[in-house]
Structures are given as C-alpha cells and as structure tokens.
Design a protein around this motif. Structure first.
Motif, short mmCIF file in Angstrom:
data_model
loop_
_atom_site.label_atom_id
_atom_site.label_comp_id
_atom_site.label_asym_id
_atom_site.label_seq_id
_atom_site.Cartn_x
_atom_site.Cartn_y
_atom_site.Cartn_z
N THR A 177 0.83 -1.21 0.00
CA THR A 177 0.00 0.00 0.00
C THR A 177 0.87 1.26 0.00
O THR A 177 0.50 2.26 -0.61
CB THR A 177 -0.99 0.03 1.19
N GLU A 178 2.04 1.18 0.62
CA GLU A 178 2.96 2.33 0.58
C GLU A 178 3.54 2.51 -0.82
O GLU A 178 3.72 3.63 -1.29
CB GLU A 178 4.08 2.16 1.61
N LEU A 179 3.81 1.39 -1.49
CA LEU A 179 4.30 1.48 -2.87
C LEU A 179 3.23 2.08 -3.78
O LEU A 179 3.54 2.89 -4.66
CB LEU A 179 4.74 0.11 -3.37
N GLU A 180 1.99 1.67 -3.58
CA GLU A 180 0.88 2.23 -4.39
C GLU A 180 0.79 3.74 -4.20
O GLU A 180 0.65 4.49 -5.17
CB GLU A 180 -0.44 1.56 -4.00
N LYS A 181 0.88 4.17 -2.95
CA LYS A 181 0.82 5.61 -2.66
C LYS A 181 1.99 6.33 -3.31
O LYS A 181 1.82 7.42 -3.86
CB LYS A 181 0.83 5.81 -1.14
N SER A 182 3.15 5.71 -3.29
CA SER A 182 4.33 6.32 -3.89
C SER A 182 4.19 6.46 -5.41
O SER A 182 4.57 7.48 -5.98
CB SER A 182 5.57 5.49 -3.54
N ASN A 229 -12.34 2.07 -6.38
CA ASN A 229 -12.81 0.98 -7.25
C ASN A 229 -11.79 0.64 -8.33
O ASN A 229 -11.59 -0.52 -8.66
CB ASN A 229 -14.15 1.34 -7.88
N ILE A 230 -11.15 1.67 -8.87
CA ILE A 230 -10.13 1.45 -9.89
C ILE A 230 -8.91 0.78 -9.24
O ILE A 230 -8.34 -0.17 -9.78
CB ILE A 230 -9.74 2.77 -10.58
N THR A 231 -8.53 1.26 -8.06
CA THR A 231 -7.40 0.67 -7.34
C THR A 231 -7.65 -0.80 -7.06
O THR A 231 -6.75 -1.64 -7.20
CB THR A 231 -7.12 1.45 -6.04
N ARG A 232 -8.85 -1.15 -6.67
CA ARG A 232 -9.17 -2.55 -6.37
C ARG A 232 -8.89 -3.44 -7.58
O ARG A 232 -8.28 -4.50 -7.47
CB ARG A 232 -10.63 -2.69 -5.92
N ILE A 265 -4.09 2.32 -8.61
CA ILE A 265 -2.78 1.68 -8.65
C ILE A 265 -2.79 0.46 -7.76
O ILE A 265 -3.25 0.52 -6.62
CB ILE A 265 -1.68 2.66 -8.19
N GLY A 266 -2.28 -0.65 -8.29
CA GLY A 266 -2.16 -1.87 -7.51
C GLY A 266 -0.76 -2.42 -7.59
O GLY A 266 -0.19 -2.50 -8.68
N VAL A 267 -0.20 -2.78 -6.45
CA VAL A 267 1.13 -3.36 -6.39
C VAL A 267 1.05 -4.67 -5.62
O VAL A 267 0.35 -4.77 -4.62
CB VAL A 267 2.13 -2.40 -5.69
N ALA A 268 1.76 -5.67 -6.11
CA ALA A 268 1.83 -6.95 -5.42
C ALA A 268 3.24 -7.51 -5.55
O ALA A 268 3.94 -7.25 -6.52
CB ALA A 268 0.82 -7.94 -6.02
N THR A 269 3.64 -8.27 -4.54
CA THR A 269 4.95 -8.91 -4.54
C THR A 269 4.77 -10.40 -4.31
O THR A 269 3.69 -10.85 -3.93
CB THR A 269 5.85 -8.34 -3.42
N LEU A 289 3.37 -4.06 -10.79
CA LEU A 289 2.68 -2.79 -10.64
C LEU A 289 1.68 -2.63 -11.78
O LEU A 289 2.02 -2.88 -12.94
CB LEU A 289 3.67 -1.62 -10.68
N THR A 290 0.48 -2.22 -11.45
CA THR A 290 -0.55 -1.94 -12.45
C THR A 290 -1.13 -0.57 -12.15
O THR A 290 -1.48 -0.28 -11.01
CB THR A 290 -1.70 -2.98 -12.37
N GLN A 291 -1.18 0.27 -13.18
CA GLN A 291 -1.86 1.56 -13.05
C GLN A 291 -2.90 1.66 -14.13
O GLN A 291 -2.60 1.51 -15.32
CB GLN A 291 -0.89 2.74 -13.14
#
Length: 182
Positions: free
Chosen positions: A57-62, A84-87, A162-166, A174-176
């Motif tokens: 979530t910090e990466l998404e904010k960044s 909704n877009i972030t989800r 924005i969505g980030v996963a590791t 990363l998806t925007q």
C-alpha cells in the motif's frame, strides 16, 4: 507495446529487469529454462538479488504521488485516486504475482467493465521488476522513457487506480489504470 482500440482503450506493458524491456518474465511458464538462466545470470552480475519485504500500500501511494508530480511538472492536472479502480489494479497485480495470469494486459477489458464508472477512455500501464530497493522509481522511470507508457501518463485522464503486489521470489508487479470519467 502500445495499441489503441476503437473504444479508446490504450495498453502498454513494460518489463523492468536490469533495464531490459522485451524479455520473458523469469520464473514463469512463459520463460524457457535457458532464457531464465541467462536472465538470472544477468541479474546477479548487475543487481544484488534479494527478496525484500515491501509494504504494497505504501508502494501504491508512492506511484500515485510520483505520477502526479510528473504530471504537474508538465502542466497537466493531477489525477484523483479512485478506490474501485485501485481494487481492480491491485487484483491484476496480485494475479500476476501469484502466477494466476501472465505478466500482460490479459483481462484488461474485463477489469475496466468491472468498475462501476461511466468513462470516455481508459488505459493501463503494467510493470514488473526484481532486485531493486525502490521498485516504484524503476517502474515510473521506465514508463516515462517508454513512448506508449508516457502517452498514458500524459493522457487526458482524471482518475487513476494503482495496484502493487509482490511474491516470495522478490518480484514486484505494478498496475496503473487510467480513466477519463464522464
């Protein structure tokens, strides 16, 4: 890769692996063993591979903040973050990180349709990287240097998600998503 469809949907994909932009994603079924071994050798000779723990979530904010800083520096209006877009962006990144879907724009139109929003156009940037202490900087810098991604970043959009996963291999996806709401 960039394409524009009749529906005003723009897509771009970028792999950020030691600066390479057109290689298969290592550790996924689409990469053969020889290619994977060459990539891992290249990684280890150029970048210290580790599996850092990131707070997604910090990466998404960044990402959100960096993209808005970039847009402001170009005289463009800032984007508004939409839950909704972030989800949908987050689900796509999680699915890529888990290997449920390939690193791609597969399912983009489904993601767009799943968002309860009236829009004129939509676009998506995705990135993958591994072995960087700041995966957001690597992704955003790569997007800015890529004409298709840059077109999306500078596009006439007003909403984003924005969505980030590791994953356990230290890969960061990363998806925007970008929308021009009506």
């Amino acid at each position: 890769m960039f394409r524009q469809t009749a529906f005003g949907i723009a897509l771009s994909a970028l792999v950020l692996a030691s600066g390479l932009t057109t290689v298969p994603v290592p550790n996924h079924s689409s990469a053969n063993t020889s290619t994977r071994n060459k990539l891992l050798s290249l990684f280890s000779s150029q970048v210290a591979i580790s599996t850092p723990t990131f707070k997604t979530t910090e990466l998404e904010k960044s990402v959100f903040e960096e993209i808005n800083r970039y847009r402001a520096s170009k005289g463009l209006p800032k984007l508004t973050l939409n839950a909704n877009i972030t989800r949908q962006a987050r689900i796509h990144s999680q699915n890529m990180a888990k290997g449920k879907t390939p690193f791609s724009h597969q399912g983009f139109e489904r993601r767009v349709k799943a968002i309860p929003l009236r829009y004129n156009s939509a676009a998506e940037n995705v990135a993958f990287n591994r072995g960087y202490s700041n995966p957001v900087d690597e992704a955003v810098t790569g997007w800015i240097k890529s004409p298709g991604h840059l077109k999306n970043l500078k596009g006439n959009y007003n909403l984003t998600g924005i969505g980030v996963a590791t994953n356990n291999q230290g890969e960061v996806y990363l998806t925007q998503l970008f929308f021009r709401a009506r």
